[in-house]
Design a protein around this motif. Structure first.
Motif, PDB file in Angstrom:
ATOM      1  N   GLN B 157       0.832  -1.210   0.000  1.00 33.22           N
ATOM      2  CA  GLN B 157       0.000   0.000   0.000  1.00 33.22           C
ATOM      3  C   GLN B 157       0.862   1.253   0.000  1.00 33.22           C
ATOM      4  OE1 GLN B 157      -2.569  -1.490   3.387  1.00 33.22           O
ATOM      5  NE2 GLN B 157      -3.794   0.236   2.652  1.00 33.22           N
ATOM      6  N   LEU B 158       1.929   1.200   0.804  1.00 33.56           N
ATOM      7  CA  LEU B 158       2.836   2.338   0.926  1.00 33.56           C
ATOM      8  C   LEU B 158       3.482   2.625  -0.427  1.00 33.56           C
ATOM      9  CD1 LEU B 158       4.167   4.296   2.926  1.00 33.56           C
ATOM     10  CD2 LEU B 158       5.830   2.502   3.475  1.00 33.56           C
ATOM     11  N   LEU B 159       3.961   1.561  -1.064  1.00 33.82           N
ATOM     12  CA  LEU B 159       4.616   1.746  -2.356  1.00 33.82           C
ATOM     13  C   LEU B 159       3.602   2.212  -3.403  1.00 33.82           C
ATOM     14  CD1 LEU B 159       7.165   1.570  -4.022  1.00 33.82           C
ATOM     15  CD2 LEU B 159       6.626  -0.811  -4.544  1.00 33.82           C
ATOM     16  N   GLU B 160       2.376   1.682  -3.336  1.00 33.92           N
ATOM     17  CA  GLU B 160       1.361   2.093  -4.292  1.00 33.92           C
ATOM     18  C   GLU B 160       1.116   3.594  -4.187  1.00 33.92           C
ATOM     19  OE1 GLU B 160      -2.472   0.181  -3.927  1.00 33.92           O
ATOM     20  OE2 GLU B 160      -3.392   1.650  -5.266  1.00 33.92           O
ATOM     21  N   TYR B 161       1.014   4.071  -2.943  1.00 30.93           N
ATOM     22  CA  TYR B 161       0.784   5.506  -2.758  1.00 30.93           C
ATOM     23  C   TYR B 161       1.953   6.310  -3.306  1.00 30.93           C
ATOM     24  CZ  TYR B 161      -0.553   9.937  -0.686  1.00 30.93           C
ATOM     25  OH  TYR B 161      -0.902  11.243  -0.521  1.00 30.93           O
ATOM     26  N   LEU B 162       3.168   5.866  -3.004  1.00 33.04           N
ATOM     27  CA  LEU B 162       4.354   6.588  -3.481  1.00 33.04           C
ATOM     28  C   LEU B 162       4.417   6.579  -5.005  1.00 33.04           C
ATOM     29  CD1 LEU B 162       6.932   5.299  -0.863  1.00 33.04           C
ATOM     30  CD2 LEU B 162       6.288   7.690  -1.221  1.00 33.04           C
ATOM     31  N   ARG B 172       5.419  12.661   5.934  1.00 33.44           N
ATOM     32  CA  ARG B 172       5.143  11.530   6.835  1.00 33.44           C
ATOM     33  C   ARG B 172       3.674  11.547   7.265  1.00 33.44           C
ATOM     34  NH1 ARG B 172      10.042  13.589   7.656  1.00 33.44           N
ATOM     35  NH2 ARG B 172      11.794  12.143   7.652  1.00 33.44           N
ATOM     36  N   THR B 173       3.180  12.758   7.526  1.00 31.99           N
ATOM     37  CA  THR B 173       1.774  12.871   7.941  1.00 31.99           C
ATOM     38  C   THR B 173       0.841  12.372   6.852  1.00 31.99           C
ATOM     39  OG1 THR B 173       2.510  14.887   9.016  1.00 31.99           O
ATOM     40  CG2 THR B 173       0.168  14.448   9.043  1.00 31.99           C
ATOM     41  N   MET B 174       1.171  12.716   5.588  1.00 37.50           N
ATOM     42  CA  MET B 174       0.330  12.246   4.484  1.00 37.50           C
ATOM     43  C   MET B 174       0.340  10.728   4.421  1.00 37.50           C
ATOM     44  SD  MET B 174       1.423  14.986   1.583  1.00 37.50           S
ATOM     45  CE  MET B 174       0.587  14.354   0.131  1.00 37.50           C
ATOM     46  N   LEU B 175       1.520  10.136   4.572  1.00 35.23           N
ATOM     47  CA  LEU B 175       1.611   8.678   4.513  1.00 35.23           C
ATOM     48  C   LEU B 175       0.782   8.054   5.641  1.00 35.23           C
ATOM     49  CD1 LEU B 175       5.387   8.209   3.661  1.00 35.23           C
ATOM     50  CD2 LEU B 175       3.417   7.856   2.163  1.00 35.23           C
ATOM     51  N   ASP B 185       0.058  12.346  15.065  1.00 28.87           N
ATOM     52  CA  ASP B 185       1.490  12.246  14.796  1.00 28.87           C
ATOM     53  C   ASP B 185       2.176  11.462  15.896  1.00 28.87           C
ATOM     54  OD1 ASP B 185       1.877  13.608  12.353  1.00 28.87           O
ATOM     55  OD2 ASP B 185       1.491  15.514  13.376  1.00 28.87           O
ATOM     56  N   PRO B 186       2.732  10.304  15.572  1.00 26.45           N
ATOM     57  CA  PRO B 186       3.451   9.554  16.605  1.00 26.45           C
ATOM     58  C   PRO B 186       4.701  10.323  17.033  1.00 26.45           C
ATOM     59  CG  PRO B 186       2.967   8.174  14.704  1.00 26.45           C
ATOM     60  CD  PRO B 186       2.696   9.583  14.304  1.00 26.45           C
ATOM     61  N   GLN B 187       5.109  10.080  18.285  1.00 27.76           N
ATOM     62  CA  GLN B 187       6.274  10.785  18.813  1.00 27.76           C
ATOM     63  C   GLN B 187       7.580  10.085  18.437  1.00 27.76           C
ATOM     64  OE1 GLN B 187       5.916  13.829  20.544  1.00 27.76           O
ATOM     65  NE2 GLN B 187       3.909  13.459  19.610  1.00 27.76           N
ATOM     66  N   THR B 188       7.447   8.951  17.760  1.00 23.64           N
ATOM     67  CA  THR B 188       8.656   8.232  17.343  1.00 23.64           C
ATOM     68  C   THR B 188       8.646   8.130  15.823  1.00 23.64           C
ATOM     69  OG1 THR B 188       7.384   6.281  17.897  1.00 23.64           O
ATOM     70  CG2 THR B 188       9.127   6.884  19.407  1.00 23.64           C
ATOM     71  N   ASN B 189       9.812   7.774  15.255  1.00 28.61           N
ATOM     72  CA  ASN B 189       9.930   7.795  13.800  1.00 28.61           C
ATOM     73  C   ASN B 189       9.428   6.512  13.148  1.00 28.61           C
ATOM     74  OD1 ASN B 189      12.000   6.449  15.052  1.00 28.61           O
ATOM     75  ND2 ASN B 189      13.440   6.773  13.375  1.00 28.61           N
ATOM     76  N   VAL B 190       8.214   6.112  13.475  1.00 28.61           N
ATOM     77  CA  VAL B 190       7.671   4.859  12.934  1.00 28.61           C
ATOM     78  C   VAL B 190       7.649   4.844  11.416  1.00 28.61           C
ATOM     79  CG1 VAL B 190       6.284   3.866  14.773  1.00 28.61           C
ATOM     80  CG2 VAL B 190       5.415   5.819  13.542  1.00 28.61           C
ATOM     81  N   ILE B 191       7.268   5.978  10.802  1.00 29.30           N
ATOM     82  CA  ILE B 191       7.144   5.992   9.342  1.00 29.30           C
ATOM     83  C   ILE B 191       8.516   5.815   8.684  1.00 29.30           C
ATOM     84  CG2 ILE B 191       6.513   7.440   7.369  1.00 29.30           C
ATOM     85  CD1 ILE B 191       4.151   6.335   8.864  1.00 29.30           C
ATOM     86  N   ASP B 192       9.516   6.502   9.236  1.00 33.03           N
ATOM     87  CA  ASP B 192      10.862   6.387   8.678  1.00 33.03           C
ATOM     88  C   ASP B 192      11.313   4.931   8.628  1.00 33.03           C
ATOM     89  OD1 ASP B 192      10.842   9.090   8.508  1.00 33.03           O
ATOM     90  OD2 ASP B 192      11.891   9.411  10.413  1.00 33.03           O
ATOM     91  N   VAL B 193      10.977   4.189   9.684  1.00 32.61           N
ATOM     92  CA  VAL B 193      11.409   2.793   9.728  1.00 32.61           C
ATOM     93  C   VAL B 193      10.718   1.986   8.626  1.00 32.61           C
ATOM     94  CG1 VAL B 193      11.485   0.729  11.142  1.00 32.61           C
ATOM     95  CG2 VAL B 193      11.887   2.961  12.179  1.00 32.61           C
ATOM     96  N   HIS B 194       9.430   2.240   8.427  1.00 25.69           N
ATOM     97  CA  HIS B 194       8.713   1.532   7.357  1.00 25.69           C
ATOM     98  C   HIS B 194       9.301   1.883   6.000  1.00 25.69           C
ATOM     99  CE1 HIS B 194       5.354  -0.580   9.322  1.00 25.69           C
ATOM    100  NE2 HIS B 194       5.528   0.339  10.266  1.00 25.69           N
ATOM    101  N   ILE B 195       9.619   3.184   5.823  1.00 20.01           N
ATOM    102  CA  ILE B 195      10.197   3.609   4.552  1.00 20.01           C
ATOM    103  C   ILE B 195      11.556   2.943   4.332  1.00 20.01           C
ATOM    104  CG2 ILE B 195      11.274   5.585   3.400  1.00 20.01           C
ATOM    105  CD1 ILE B 195       8.375   5.769   3.026  1.00 20.01           C
ATOM    106  N   SER B 196      12.358   2.867   5.391  1.00 16.16           N
ATOM    107  CA  SER B 196      13.688   2.303   5.179  1.00 16.16           C
ATOM    108  C   SER B 196      13.596   0.807   4.854  1.00 16.16           C
ATOM    109  CB  SER B 196      14.597   2.588   6.368  1.00 16.16           C
ATOM    110  OG  SER B 196      14.162   1.860   7.471  1.00 16.16           O
ATOM    111  N   ARG B 197      12.567   0.140   5.386  1.00 11.28           N
ATOM    112  CA  ARG B 197      12.368  -1.276   5.015  1.00 11.28           C
ATOM    113  C   ARG B 197      11.996  -1.391   3.536  1.00 11.28           C
ATOM    114  NH1 ARG B 197      11.012  -5.112   9.682  1.00 11.28           N
ATOM    115  NH2 ARG B 197      12.610  -4.157  10.972  1.00 11.28           N
ATOM    116  N   LEU B 198      11.077  -0.491   3.141  1.00 11.72           N
ATOM    117  CA  LEU B 198      10.631  -0.526   1.751  1.00 11.72           C
ATOM    118  C   LEU B 198      11.810  -0.206   0.827  1.00 11.72           C
ATOM    119  CD1 LEU B 198       8.251  -0.737  -0.218  1.00 11.72           C
ATOM    120  CD2 LEU B 198       7.880   1.710   0.089  1.00 11.72           C
TER     121      LEU B 198
END
Lengths: 475, 223
Positions: B157-162, B172-175, B185-198
């Motif tokens: 889903q993440l890649l489809e959106y990108l 990050r908020t849009m994602l 908005d989470p206080q930790t970099n959860v989105i960054d971690v998902h992006i780095s996996r992708l």
């Protein structure tokens, strides 16, 4: 409030007024009842007397038909002597008294002019006892016109029956008066009780109006509706005091917590300006830092606002029924890679098919906050567990357990408050609002937040913390 | 891209016009709902940026009137009202996105860009291609050059959106909003971690990385 008419205080008292109303109703009903009884019994006495009188007249008429005027006269003289209850008067056609026990007829002699005409009457019979006392008593009588134009009057004393009826009536009136007196006394006692109970409530209301939110109504412990009302009011006052105290605290806290980052922001901008004017320093870096500070201030502000709104709304908006497992799994999936990245063992466990009513967004955010905290405080090599289960009590519990330094028992209540940060967390980012928001979300769902012991010392870490977000019984 | 900004706060509007202009967008400003409705009816805009609370006619009524007239131009609502029900009301009135004031400028421009491009890639697509990256929406297969890439459902889903917003910055908020449907908005970099996996899955082993980090903004997938 000015009032135009002031009744004596007891009349303004609702229970007493009700007592009066009931007494009035009772008196009206009793009077109607008495009137009916009187009508029936008194009528019966008269009817019986009339029947006896009619029979007597028939018998006398028989004598008249057989023996004529003289025979009738003789019969009357005979009858007045044998102690019958009847009184008689025979008058000739001119109205002159011929014989009988009565001196004057109680009925006008001109009435019923034709032969056979009969007139009934109620009258007062005056009798003189042998000892000289005069007794007046109620009587019924009938007068009949004979064929020769003379009139025969026969009366019967019904005083005995009548006075019996009157005795009953008097007894009932007496009983009624007694009942009314007792009712009034009872009403006064009851209304006194109610008034005292109301006065306690009113006194507290007045004090609260005066601005004292700390007063509470003492409970009498009898578990009646006044105690229920008092307990309800006390509960309401607790909430009011908390939310007003909360507002005051928010005001202070915003002032305190926004002032320092705003001051920091201002100083940084000022220094950057000086540096740029002097042709040295990194203006861009200063601006980037200033933006970050501004974002921090805004996010603090937004969270404080969200908490205040949740608390003032009392109940979370947009509640729906949803599967708690799905929601928890989605959050777990969001945080699992983060934990793995930080070398934290992440475990997730959920009881399936647990349905919950609530605001999904807020509950998700609450879980995210708990996981944010856990990730922040758990060192690498530690573990975090997100768990959803149904408690034996039926409540639904979302819990996050970590192996971080934990929160000492004496601080557990405090860390839930806004802007409270423990010493060892000051170096970490955050404004000390995360748990406050979670607690506000729990409260807005009639749930609560429990902070407990973690798993204890594990591999040099710990003792950890277990935070349970508990919602009422699943639907 | 041509943007209509309907905003009664003239200072905020001026800042938007300047910022978006520098980003290469053509901006027209209307100072209230009535003027905004007139301007929007004349047409020719790719995106409408509409403030919710304005004199004369509020943003919700303005967009409702437009939608009733059959105008489907994408609308981004700006509002100081950030509660969930406020957002729902905005989307119900015909808004396509909702941004709470105060917002970061990158957030605004990224969302405007996402809305403006969305129309181009509409329709029932079954295959999305960005450079040598291919995504089959039916078989749910992702391939870069000849190499098949195995993705978790959320990564897909993440890649489809990108990919649908290739070449644009997404924050990050849009994602978090569009892929996870969370509005906090989470206080930790959860989105960054998902992006780095992708990123590890689609870029590893290829000499040219596609998934870029945009400093101060978010991410961008480049062809």
């Amino acid at each position: 409030m000015p009032r135009q008419i002031r009744l004596p205080s007891v009349f303004r008292n609702t229970p007493f007024r009700l007592t009066l109303l009931f007494l009035a109703l009772f008196a009206a009903a009793a009077s109607a009842f008495l009137a009916y009884i009187y009508g029936v019994t008194a009528g019966e006495v008269s009817r019986r007397a009339d029947g006896e009188i009619s029979r007597e007249i028939q018998s006398l008429l028989g004598t008249y038909r057989q023996a004529g005027m003289d025979g009738l006269n003789l019969a009357l003289i005979e009858r007045t002597g044998d102690g019958r209850a009847f009184v008689y008067l025979l008058s000739d056609k001119t109205g002159k008294r011929m014989t009988g026990t009565l001196a004057v007829s109680p009925v006008d002699l001109d009435q019923g002019p034709k032969a056979g005409d009969q007139v009934s009457a109620s009258f007062k019979l005056t009798q003189t006892d042998p000892d000289g006392t005069v007794i007046k008593s109620a009587a019924r009588g009938q007068q009949i016109r004979l064929a020769n134009g003379a009139t025969l009057f026969v009366g019967l004393d019904i005083g005995a029956g009548e006075s019996f009826v009157l005795k009953i009536v008097r007894a009932i009136w007496g009983a009624g008066a007694l009942v009314i007196l007792l009712g009034l006394a009872g009403g006064l006692v009851v209304s006194g009780n109610v008034s005292r109970a109301m006065a306690r409530l009113n006194q507290v209301v007045t004090e609260v109006q005066g601005g004292n939110l700390r007063v509470r109504i003492p409970l009498r412990g009898v578990r009646d509706e006044f105690d229920e009302l008092a307990a309800g009011m006390n509960d309401m006052l607790d909430r009011l005091e908390r939310s007003i105290g909360g507002l005051r605290h928010v005001g202070d806290a915003i002032a305190h917590d926004l002032r320092s980052p705003l001051t920091r922001l201002r100083t940084r901008l000022e220094l950057a300006l000086i540096d740029v004017e002097n042709g040295k320093g990194d203006a861009e870096a200063a601006l980037v830092q200033a933006l970050e500070d501004a974002d921090g201030v805004l996010s603090t502000f937004n969270t404080v606002l969200a908490i205040a709104r949740l608390q003032s709304a009392g109940e979370a908006p947009d509640q729906s029924l949803f599967d708690a497992g799905d929601l928890t799994a989605k959050i777990a999936e969001l945080y699992a890679p983060l934990c793995e990245d930080r070398d934290i063992d992440f475990q997730f466990e959920a009881t399936p098919y647990l349905r919950v009513k609530g605001n999904q967004e807020f509950i998700a955010q609450a879980l995210a906050n708990l996981l944010d905290n856990a990730v922040k405080y758990t060192p690498s090599g530690g573990a975090i567990m997100l768990r959803l289960r149904r408690r034996a009590s039926g409540e639904v519990e979302f819990s996050v357990t970590d192996t971080g330094p934990g929160v000492p028992p004496q601080d557990r209540e405090r860390v839930v408050q806004r802007f409270v940060r423990l010493e060892n967390s000051r170096s970490l980012p955050g404004a000390g609002l995360g748990l406050s928001l979670v607690a506000a979300v729990a409260q807005a769902h009639e749930g609560r937040l429990d902070l407990d012991e973690g798993p204890g010392e594990i591999n040099g870490q710990g003792p950890g913390l277990r935070v349970a977000f508990v919602l009422p019984r699943a639907v | 891209m041509k943007i209509l900004i309907v905003e009664d706060d003239l200072e905020a509007a001026a800042a938007m016009v300047r910022g978006l202009g520098e980003a290469g967008l053509i901006c027209v400003h209307a100072a209230d709902g009535v003027l905004g409705l007139d301007a929007a009816r004349d047409g020719g805009f790719d995106v409408l940026v509409v403030d919710r609370m304005m004199p004369n006619m509020d943003g919700l009524s303005m967009v409702e009137a437009l939608r009733q007239a059959g105008d489907q131009t994408p609308v981004l609502f700006l509002s100081a009202l950030g509660e969930i029900d406020d957002r729902v009301a905005g989307l119900k009135a015909g808004g396509d996105d909702y941004l709470v004031k105060p917002y970061a400028f990158v957030e605004l421009s990224a969302r405007i860009e996402a809305l403006g491009r969305r129309r181009d890639s509409g329709g029932m697509q079954t295959l999305i291609k960005v450079g040598d990256l291919e995504m089959d929406l039916i078989s749910r297969m992702v391939r870069r050059q000849t190499q098949e890439i195995d993705l978790q459902p959320r990564e897909f889903q993440l890649l489809e959106y990108l990919m649908r917003h290739a070449g644009q910055s997404v924050t990050r908020t849009m994602l978090l909003e569009k892929v996870w449907e969370y509005h906090f908005d989470p206080q930790t970099n959860v989105i960054d971690v998902h992006i780095s996996r992708l990123r590890a899955k689609i870029d590893k082993g290829f000499d040219r990385p596609m998934l870029q980090t945009v400093r101060g903004a978010g991410y961008r997938l480049d062809a």
